[in-house]
Design a protein around this motif. Structure first.
Motif, PDB file in Angstrom:
ATOM      1  N   GLN A 183       0.826  -1.206   0.000  1.00 56.22           N
ATOM      2  CA  GLN A 183       0.000   0.000   0.000  1.00 56.22           C
ATOM      3  C   GLN A 183       0.863   1.260   0.000  1.00 56.22           C
ATOM      4  N   LEU A 184       1.905   1.252   0.813  1.00 55.55           N
ATOM      5  CA  LEU A 184       2.807   2.403   0.868  1.00 55.55           C
ATOM      6  C   LEU A 184       3.474   2.646  -0.484  1.00 55.55           C
ATOM      7  N   SER A 185       3.914   1.567  -1.126  1.00 56.08           N
ATOM      8  CA  SER A 185       4.586   1.694  -2.429  1.00 56.08           C
ATOM      9  C   SER A 185       3.635   2.205  -3.506  1.00 56.08           C
ATOM     10  N   VAL A 186       2.440   1.652  -3.552  1.00 49.90           N
ATOM     11  CA  VAL A 186       1.466   2.082  -4.556  1.00 49.90           C
ATOM     12  C   VAL A 186       1.089   3.545  -4.325  1.00 49.90           C
ATOM     13  N   SER A 187       0.880   3.918  -3.073  1.00 53.81           N
ATOM     14  CA  SER A 187       0.544   5.301  -2.759  1.00 53.81           C
ATOM     15  C   SER A 187       1.658   6.258  -3.197  1.00 53.81           C
ATOM     16  N   ALA A 188       2.908   5.865  -2.963  1.00 52.42           N
ATOM     17  CA  ALA A 188       4.035   6.708  -3.357  1.00 52.42           C
ATOM     18  C   ALA A 188       4.076   6.893  -4.873  1.00 52.42           C
ATOM     19  N   VAL A 189       3.836   5.823  -5.608  1.00 50.98           N
ATOM     20  CA  VAL A 189       3.836   5.917  -7.077  1.00 50.98           C
ATOM     21  C   VAL A 189       2.704   6.819  -7.549  1.00 50.98           C
ATOM     22  N   LEU A 190       1.507   6.621  -6.991  1.00 50.84           N
ATOM     23  CA  LEU A 190       0.378   7.465  -7.383  1.00 50.84           C
ATOM     24  C   LEU A 190       0.653   8.937  -7.074  1.00 50.84           C
ATOM     25  N   SER A 191       1.209   9.195  -5.907  1.00 52.41           N
ATOM     26  CA  SER A 191       1.551  10.581  -5.548  1.00 52.41           C
ATOM     27  C   SER A 191       2.598  11.140  -6.498  1.00 52.41           C
ATOM     28  N   GLY A 192       3.574  10.331  -6.856  1.00 54.14           N
ATOM     29  CA  GLY A 192       4.613  10.758  -7.797  1.00 54.14           C
ATOM     30  C   GLY A 192       4.059  11.091  -9.163  1.00 54.14           C
ATOM     31  N   LEU A 193       2.955  10.434  -9.520  1.00 55.38           N
ATOM     32  CA  LEU A 193       2.296  10.704 -10.795  1.00 55.38           C
ATOM     33  C   LEU A 193       1.337  11.886 -10.703  1.00 55.38           C
ATOM     34  N   GLY A 194       1.222  12.454  -9.496  1.00 54.18           N
ATOM     35  CA  GLY A 194       0.321  13.579  -9.312  1.00 54.18           C
ATOM     36  C   GLY A 194      -1.126  13.177  -9.129  1.00 54.18           C
ATOM     37  N   TRP A 195      -1.357  11.924  -8.855  1.00 51.54           N
ATOM     38  CA  TRP A 195      -2.714  11.414  -8.684  1.00 51.54           C
ATOM     39  C   TRP A 195      -3.120  11.565  -7.224  1.00 51.54           C
ATOM     40  N   THR A 196      -4.023  12.502  -6.983  1.00 52.41           N
ATOM     41  CA  THR A 196      -4.534  12.705  -5.635  1.00 52.41           C
ATOM     42  C   THR A 196      -5.447  11.531  -5.292  1.00 52.41           C
TER      43      THR A 196
END
Length: 110
Positions: free
Chosen positions: A88-101
């Protein structure tokens, strides 16, 4: 060999994570859980509840736990403090890095 209660809970959790759908293996595992129910600590019971939810979705015909066992598993689960997995932490970091709120973790009031 004999599994300790936490090892059994970890195995059940691994079955769910890996999507193991062999009903004979699931039934054997649940029978072992029932046999050693009293020896599980809260974290193991919480893991077993998540496994039980997996079983209910994938094998609705396998009703190998009595309602009082399921209630005890559920109580342990809802008492646990929600904490994200490494995935979950990894997926959240990737989504945040992509600018996906996004909402990181949704916790129900229950």
């Amino acid at each position: 060999g004999e599994f300790k209660s936490q090892e059994l809970a970890n195995t059940a959790w691994a079955f769910a994570c890996a999507g193991i759908l062999a009903s004979d293996r699931i039934a054997a595992l649940l029978n072992r859980v029932v046999d050693g129910f009293a020896s599980f600590e809260a974290i193991g019971l919480s893991q077993l509840y998540q496994f039980w939810l997996f079983v209910c979705i994938e094998h609705p015909h396998l009703r190998l736990l009595e309602p009082h066992h399921v209630n005890r598993l559920r109580q342990a689960y809802v008492r646990e403090t929600p904490r994200p997995s490494q995935l979950q932490l990894s997926v959240s970091a990737v989504l945040s890095g992509l600018g996906w709120t996004h909402v990181f973790e949704y916790v129900t009031e229950e």
